[in-house]
Write a protein that holds these residues in place. Structure first.
Motif, PDB file in Angstrom:
ATOM      1  N   ASP A 132       0.810  -1.219   0.000  1.00 13.13           N
ATOM      2  CA  ASP A 132       0.000   0.000   0.000  1.00 13.13           C
ATOM      3  C   ASP A 132       0.846   1.274   0.000  1.00 13.13           C
ATOM      4  O   ASP A 132       0.319   2.377   0.047  1.00 13.13           O
ATOM      5  CB  ASP A 132      -0.972   0.017   1.190  1.00 13.13           C
ATOM      6  N   THR A 133       2.188   1.117  -0.066  1.00 10.59           N
ATOM      7  CA  THR A 133       3.080   2.268  -0.177  1.00 10.59           C
ATOM      8  C   THR A 133       4.189   1.941  -1.175  1.00 10.59           C
ATOM      9  O   THR A 133       4.846   0.907  -1.051  1.00 10.59           O
ATOM     10  CB  THR A 133       3.706   2.645   1.184  1.00 10.59           C
ATOM     11  N   TRP A 134       4.375   2.841  -2.139  1.00 11.34           N
ATOM     12  CA  TRP A 134       5.318   2.624  -3.239  1.00 11.34           C
ATOM     13  C   TRP A 134       6.399   3.682  -3.160  1.00 11.34           C
ATOM     14  O   TRP A 134       6.119   4.881  -3.255  1.00 11.34           O
ATOM     15  CB  TRP A 134       4.579   2.691  -4.576  1.00 11.34           C
ATOM     16  N   VAL A 135       7.635   3.243  -2.955  1.00 12.33           N
ATOM     17  CA  VAL A 135       8.760   4.148  -2.724  1.00 12.33           C
ATOM     18  C   VAL A 135       9.720   4.064  -3.901  1.00 12.33           C
ATOM     19  O   VAL A 135      10.169   2.972  -4.270  1.00 12.33           O
ATOM     20  CB  VAL A 135       9.495   3.791  -1.414  1.00 12.33           C
ATOM     21  N   PHE A 136      10.030   5.228  -4.478  1.00 12.75           N
ATOM     22  CA  PHE A 136      10.873   5.271  -5.668  1.00 12.75           C
ATOM     23  C   PHE A 136      12.114   6.112  -5.432  1.00 12.75           C
ATOM     24  O   PHE A 136      12.039   7.231  -4.913  1.00 12.75           O
ATOM     25  CB  PHE A 136      10.108   5.884  -6.851  1.00 12.75           C
ATOM     26  N   ASP A 137      13.261   5.578  -5.829  1.00 12.76           N
ATOM     27  CA  ASP A 137      14.451   6.394  -6.017  1.00 12.76           C
ATOM     28  C   ASP A 137      14.171   7.309  -7.210  1.00 12.76           C
ATOM     29  O   ASP A 137      13.202   7.109  -7.961  1.00 12.76           O
ATOM     30  CB  ASP A 137      15.651   5.474  -6.303  1.00 12.76           C
ATOM     31  N   LEU A 138      15.023   8.299  -7.421  1.00 15.38           N
ATOM     32  CA  LEU A 138      14.794   9.266  -8.493  1.00 15.38           C
ATOM     33  C   LEU A 138      15.697   9.006  -9.702  1.00 15.38           C
ATOM     34  O   LEU A 138      15.249   8.477 -10.721  1.00 15.38           O
ATOM     35  CB  LEU A 138      15.014  10.681  -7.970  1.00 15.38           C
ATOM     36  N   ASP A 139      16.969   9.359  -9.575  1.00 14.03           N
ATOM     37  CA  ASP A 139      17.879   9.346 -10.723  1.00 14.03           C
ATOM     38  C   ASP A 139      18.165   7.932 -11.210  1.00 14.03           C
ATOM     39  O   ASP A 139      18.471   7.032 -10.420  1.00 14.03           O
ATOM     40  CB  ASP A 139      19.187  10.063 -10.369  1.00 14.03           C
ATOM     41  N   ARG A 194       9.953   6.657   9.608  1.00 16.01           N
ATOM     42  CA  ARG A 194       9.315   7.336  10.738  1.00 16.01           C
ATOM     43  C   ARG A 194       8.629   8.622  10.304  1.00 16.01           C
ATOM     44  O   ARG A 194       7.489   8.888  10.694  1.00 16.01           O
ATOM     45  CB  ARG A 194      10.363   7.653  11.820  1.00 16.01           C
ATOM     46  N   LEU A 195       9.307   9.411   9.503  1.00 16.22           N
ATOM     47  CA  LEU A 195       8.766  10.714   9.086  1.00 16.22           C
ATOM     48  C   LEU A 195       7.455  10.558   8.329  1.00 16.22           C
ATOM     49  O   LEU A 195       6.508  11.329   8.530  1.00 16.22           O
ATOM     50  CB  LEU A 195       9.786  11.459   8.223  1.00 16.22           C
ATOM     51  N   HIS A 196       7.388   9.546   7.472  1.00 15.01           N
ATOM     52  CA  HIS A 196       6.204   9.388   6.626  1.00 15.01           C
ATOM     53  C   HIS A 196       5.265   8.277   7.088  1.00 15.01           C
ATOM     54  O   HIS A 196       4.281   7.974   6.406  1.00 15.01           O
ATOM     55  CB  HIS A 196       6.639   9.162   5.179  1.00 15.01           C
ATOM     56  N   GLY A 197       5.541   7.709   8.257  1.00 12.99           N
ATOM     57  CA  GLY A 197       4.649   6.697   8.797  1.00 12.99           C
ATOM     58  C   GLY A 197       4.473   5.500   7.886  1.00 12.99           C
ATOM     59  O   GLY A 197       3.361   5.003   7.696  1.00 12.99           O
ATOM     60  N   VAL A 198       5.580   5.028   7.325  1.00  6.65           N
ATOM     61  CA  VAL A 198       5.542   3.920   6.369  1.00  6.65           C
ATOM     62  C   VAL A 198       5.774   2.598   7.091  1.00  6.65           C
ATOM     63  O   VAL A 198       6.722   2.463   7.876  1.00  6.65           O
ATOM     64  CB  VAL A 198       6.603   4.122   5.273  1.00  6.65           C
ATOM     65  N   GLU A 199       4.926   1.620   6.829  1.00  4.75           N
ATOM     66  CA  GLU A 199       5.110   0.256   7.324  1.00  4.75           C
ATOM     67  C   GLU A 199       5.897  -0.515   6.268  1.00  4.75           C
ATOM     68  O   GLU A 199       5.386  -0.781   5.175  1.00  4.75           O
ATOM     69  CB  GLU A 199       3.754  -0.404   7.564  1.00  4.75           C
ATOM     70  N   PRO A 200       7.168  -0.862   6.543  1.00  7.25           N
ATOM     71  CA  PRO A 200       8.011  -1.459   5.501  1.00  7.25           C
ATOM     72  C   PRO A 200       7.484  -2.774   4.934  1.00  7.25           C
ATOM     73  O   PRO A 200       7.661  -3.044   3.744  1.00  7.25           O
ATOM     74  CB  PRO A 200       9.362  -1.642   6.187  1.00  7.25           C
ATOM     75  N   THR A 201       6.818  -3.577   5.747  1.00  8.00           N
ATOM     76  CA  THR A 201       6.348  -4.876   5.253  1.00  8.00           C
ATOM     77  C   THR A 201       5.178  -4.745   4.292  1.00  8.00           C
ATOM     78  O   THR A 201       4.789  -5.729   3.658  1.00  8.00           O
ATOM     79  CB  THR A 201       5.944  -5.796   6.425  1.00  8.00           C
ATOM     80  N   ARG A 202       4.641  -3.522   4.173  1.00 10.03           N
ATOM     81  CA  ARG A 202       3.554  -3.273   3.223  1.00 10.03           C
ATOM     82  C   ARG A 202       4.002  -2.298   2.134  1.00 10.03           C
ATOM     83  O   ARG A 202       3.189  -1.621   1.508  1.00 10.03           O
ATOM     84  CB  ARG A 202       2.319  -2.733   3.942  1.00 10.03           C
TER      85      ARG A 202
END
Length: 229
Positions: free
Chosen positions: A11-18, A158-166
């Motif tokens: 439910d959370t998608w994290v992307f590097d940029l370059d 922590r800053l963005h309240g992200v649950e890593p397993t999701r």
């Protein structure tokens, strides 16, 4: 034989940029790379060849050349970032297909980059996909400690309240996926497509068979389209 993690629970998608959200062969980072060398050469008053050696040594050892310059020589981060990110972003072309695929992904979308927010904003604007992302976590938010430092991922989560397993993490450097995978994230390594010339260090292209890499793609847009189909 490893069993790669799936995406059905994400439910959370994290992307590097370059070199992740745009193709490697655009070689946009080559411009930044050249300006880093110029900055180091001018600051340390050394030849271009010696500046290049120092630049790559610090990049490998500290995660970014900037971190090495700060640690070893007391460089100010704001001066450094302002200089090295003053580049021509025009090689980037709008990618509405990627934007549509990202928009269809269920949940939140975030950027986690070792670059600056100003640089990220310029890249996202050129690609036409900035509106799809909730926030950019940059090198300043990381308190100047770059990936792959574990504390940087902890601060981001922590800053963005992200649950890593999701969550899923998309990166072009395999070493930057070690900690995310340890935290329980589904990891995706974005590699060059093999049909265009890319300017990368050999070690930057390694790791696609590593245990901490769940998935590998040379076509991020197509990969995301398949996920959101």
């Amino acid at each position: 034989m490893k069993s790669p993690r799936a995406f059905t629970h994400i439910d959370t998608w994290v992307f590097d940029l370059d070199n992740t959200l745009y193709p490697h062969h655009v070689n946009l980072w080559q411009q930044v790379d050249a300006r880093i060398g110029e900055y180091i050469g001018a600051f340390l008053k050394v030849s271009p060849q010696e500046a290049r050696r120092i630049q790559k040594d610090y990049y490998l050892r500290y995660g970014t050349s900037m971190r090495g310059m700060m640690t070893e020589h007391g460089v100010r981060a704001d001066d450094y970032l302002a200089y090295v990110h003053r580049i021509d972003h025009s090689p980037l072309q709008p990618n509405p297909a990627m934007g549509a695929a990202i928009a269809k992904l269920p949940g939140r979308k975030l950027i986690l980059t070792n670059g600056s927010t100003d640089h990220a904003d310029a890249v996202l604007a050129r690609l036409g996909i900035g509106t799809h992302f909730e926030a950019v976590f940059d090198i300043i938010a990381a308190e100047l400690e770059p990936k792959p430092a574990p504390r940087t991922y902890d601060k981001f989560l922590r800053l963005h309240g992200v649950e890593p397993t999701r969550s899923a993490m998309f990166e072009d450097l395999a070493r930057n996926l070690v900690v995310p995978h340890q935290l329980g994230m589904t990891t995706v390594l974005v590699v060059p497509d093999g049909t265009e010339e890319v300017v990368r260090e050999d070690w930057e292209l390694e790791g696609r068979d590593a245990d901490h890499v769940d998935h590998v793609t040379d076509d991020l847009t197509g990969f995301l389209q398949a996920l959101s189909a």
